[in-house]
Design an enzyme around this catalytic site. Structure first.
Site, PDB file in Angstrom:
ATOM      1  N   HIS A 121      -6.534   1.228  -7.806  1.00  0.00           N
ATOM      2  CA  HIS A 121      -5.797   0.964  -6.581  1.00  0.00           C
ATOM      3  C   HIS A 121      -6.823   0.674  -5.491  1.00  0.00           C
ATOM      4  O   HIS A 121      -7.900   1.272  -5.459  1.00  0.00           O
ATOM      5  CB  HIS A 121      -4.912   2.152  -6.201  1.00  0.00           C
ATOM      6  CG  HIS A 121      -3.636   2.219  -6.988  1.00  0.00           C
ATOM      7  ND1 HIS A 121      -2.874   3.362  -7.090  1.00  0.00           N
ATOM      8  CD2 HIS A 121      -2.979   1.268  -7.720  1.00  0.00           C
ATOM      9  CE1 HIS A 121      -1.807   3.123  -7.835  1.00  0.00           C
ATOM     10  NE2 HIS A 121      -1.851   1.868  -8.234  1.00  0.00           N
ATOM     11  N   ASP A 159      -7.462   1.359  -2.469  1.00  0.00           N
ATOM     12  CA  ASP A 159      -8.084   2.372  -1.606  1.00  0.00           C
ATOM     13  C   ASP A 159      -9.146   3.204  -2.317  1.00  0.00           C
ATOM     14  O   ASP A 159      -9.782   4.056  -1.702  1.00  0.00           O
ATOM     15  CB  ASP A 159      -7.016   3.294  -1.000  1.00  0.00           C
ATOM     16  CG  ASP A 159      -6.141   3.985  -2.036  1.00  0.00           C
ATOM     17  OD1 ASP A 159      -5.635   3.293  -2.938  1.00  0.00           O
ATOM     18  OD2 ASP A 159      -5.936   5.209  -1.938  1.00  0.00           O
ATOM     19  N   HIS A 160      -9.366   2.925  -3.600  1.00  0.00           N
ATOM     20  CA  HIS A 160     -10.367   3.678  -4.352  1.00  0.00           C
ATOM     21  C   HIS A 160     -11.557   2.844  -4.803  1.00  0.00           C
ATOM     22  O   HIS A 160     -12.516   3.407  -5.333  1.00  0.00           O
ATOM     23  CB  HIS A 160      -9.720   4.356  -5.563  1.00  0.00           C
ATOM     24  CG  HIS A 160      -8.783   5.456  -5.184  1.00  0.00           C
ATOM     25  ND1 HIS A 160      -9.107   6.787  -5.269  1.00  0.00           N
ATOM     26  CD2 HIS A 160      -7.521   5.416  -4.677  1.00  0.00           C
ATOM     27  CE1 HIS A 160      -8.094   7.524  -4.839  1.00  0.00           C
ATOM     28  NE2 HIS A 160      -7.116   6.709  -4.479  1.00  0.00           N
ATOM     29  N   ASP A 204      -6.275  10.493  -7.888  1.00  0.00           N
ATOM     30  CA  ASP A 204      -4.842  10.555  -7.572  1.00  0.00           C
ATOM     31  C   ASP A 204      -4.072  10.989  -8.813  1.00  0.00           C
ATOM     32  O   ASP A 204      -4.200  10.370  -9.878  1.00  0.00           O
ATOM     33  CB  ASP A 204      -4.328   9.182  -7.133  1.00  0.00           C
ATOM     34  CG  ASP A 204      -4.879   8.756  -5.787  1.00  0.00           C
ATOM     35  OD1 ASP A 204      -5.734   9.472  -5.246  1.00  0.00           O
ATOM     36  OD2 ASP A 204      -4.446   7.695  -5.289  1.00  0.00           O
ATOM     37  N   HIS A 211      -9.356   5.080 -10.533  1.00  0.00           N
ATOM     38  CA  HIS A 211      -8.367   4.070 -10.906  1.00  0.00           C
ATOM     39  C   HIS A 211      -8.521   2.886  -9.964  1.00  0.00           C
ATOM     40  O   HIS A 211      -9.229   2.960  -8.959  1.00  0.00           O
ATOM     41  CB  HIS A 211      -6.950   4.639 -10.861  1.00  0.00           C
ATOM     42  CG  HIS A 211      -6.492   5.060  -9.502  1.00  0.00           C
ATOM     43  ND1 HIS A 211      -7.027   6.144  -8.828  1.00  0.00           N
ATOM     44  CD2 HIS A 211      -5.550   4.547  -8.664  1.00  0.00           C
ATOM     45  CE1 HIS A 211      -6.422   6.284  -7.659  1.00  0.00           C
ATOM     46  NE2 HIS A 211      -5.537   5.316  -7.521  1.00  0.00           N
ATOM     47  N   HIS A 240      -0.989   9.309 -13.036  1.00  0.00           N
ATOM     48  CA  HIS A 240      -0.761   8.496 -11.853  1.00  0.00           C
ATOM     49  C   HIS A 240       0.030   7.264 -12.271  1.00  0.00           C
ATOM     50  O   HIS A 240       0.373   7.089 -13.435  1.00  0.00           O
ATOM     51  CB  HIS A 240      -2.097   8.145 -11.194  1.00  0.00           C
ATOM     52  CG  HIS A 240      -1.968   7.631  -9.794  1.00  0.00           C
ATOM     53  ND1 HIS A 240      -1.104   8.191  -8.872  1.00  0.00           N
ATOM     54  CD2 HIS A 240      -2.586   6.602  -9.158  1.00  0.00           C
ATOM     55  CE1 HIS A 240      -1.205   7.528  -7.732  1.00  0.00           C
ATOM     56  NE2 HIS A 240      -2.094   6.558  -7.883  1.00  0.00           N
TER      57      HIS A 240
END
EC number: 3.1.26.11
Length: 305
Positions: A63, A65-66, A208, A61, A138
């Site tokens: 976000h 941090d990914h 996540d 996804h 998520h």
């Protein structure tokens, strides 16, 4: 060879000992990256995974941090002379983000990058395996992934082949590769001398998510489940609100699915100094569990016959 290297095991916030999410799978020399948080390329260097054999990046996804590690990684590979194309797979928005990645830095890439958007159930076919996209739960459109190897041929029965008139030598090899041969004036087919096909290996990566049905079903009898285990059970209310999972919830899912090994990742920064609460809560339910650490490696063997 099927080697898993955990390049980033932290939660939404990086810590001094955990980078944002990134998991490298090396299958027979082909590298596949599942998520690519900030600093992933440096982790690849520390772990000595290599990067030029990277065939694809699977983003769970968008976000930060990914995926924030992707622009720097693709630039470095260009500087190093990469020529082979790179595939980036992910949920809705992947094509748009891929074009953005290519534009960042104002440099001319020396290789092609293609973005492909996947829906739950879509399958990416590789050499000897598939990667199936899973619907996860998520706070933004997200996917998990199941890497499923093709079944291996059964064992070759040399004695039976000889009894059927096949002489030792090149014809043995043809039969083992699935081709019929002619010997003694008759055709001998592979199924006459090969045992029952043997299962390949299955690795599931959740990204996540809350514990969900799609990941449960994909994980049935899996060799390895890599799952969001952000919190200890005492944080169950916040895990539900933030659309993550607790250690106990994931352990229950792993037990129901009958997975062989569970690895918890995306560990919240609140456990920077002590992951024991997470490990303790998971082991109450499922014994064969590990809390991932950055640069940890696992070799996934074939199942005993």
């Amino acid at each position: 060879m099927l080697r898993i290297t955990f390049l980033g095991t932290g939660g939404s916030l990086p810590t001094r000992n955990r980078n944002p999410s990134a998991v490298m799978i090396n299958r027979e020399g082909e590298l596949m990256l599942f998520d690519c948080g900030e600093g992933t390329q440096q982790q690849m260097m520390r772990a000595k995974t290599g990067m030029m054999s990277l065939s694809s990046i699977f983003v769970s996804h968008f976000h930060a941090d990914h995926f924030l590690g992707i622009p720097g990684l693709i630039q470095t590979m260009s500087f190093m002379g990469r020529k082979d194309p790179l595939m980036i797979y992910g949920p809705a928005g992947t094509r748009e983000f891929t074009e953005l990645f290519k534009a960042l830095g104002y440099f001319n890439l020396k290789y092609e990058i293609h973005g492909m958007e996947l829906k739950p159930g879509d399958v990416v076919e590789g050499e000897g395996y598939v990667v199936r996209a899973l619907e996860t739960e998520h706070s933004t459109p997200s996917l998990g992934y199941a890497l499923i190897e093709n079944p291996r041929p059964g064992r070759f029965n040399r004695e039976k082949a000889v009894a059927l008139g096949v002489p030792p030598g090149p014809l043995f090899s043809k039969l083992q590769k699935g081709n019929p041969v002619e010997a003694g004036g008759k055709v001998v087919r592979p199924e006459e001398v090969m045992g029952t096909p043997r299962p390949g290996r299955t690795i599931v990566y959740s990204g996540d998510t809350r514990p969900c049905e799609a990941v449960l079903e994909a994980s049935r009898d899996a060799d390895l489940l890599i799952h969001d285990g952000s919190f200890a059970d005492e944080m169950a209310e916040w895990a539900e609100e933030s659309m993550h999972s607790t250690a106990g919830e994931v352990a229950a899912l792993a037990k129901e699915a009958g997975v062989r090994k569970l690895v918890l990742t995306h560990i919240s920064s609140r456990y920077t100094d002590d992951v024991e609460p997470i490990l303790k809560d998971s082991k109450k339910v499922f014994e064969n569990v590990i809390v991932a650490e950055d640069l940890m490696e696992l070799e996934i063997p074939y199942r005993p016959e």
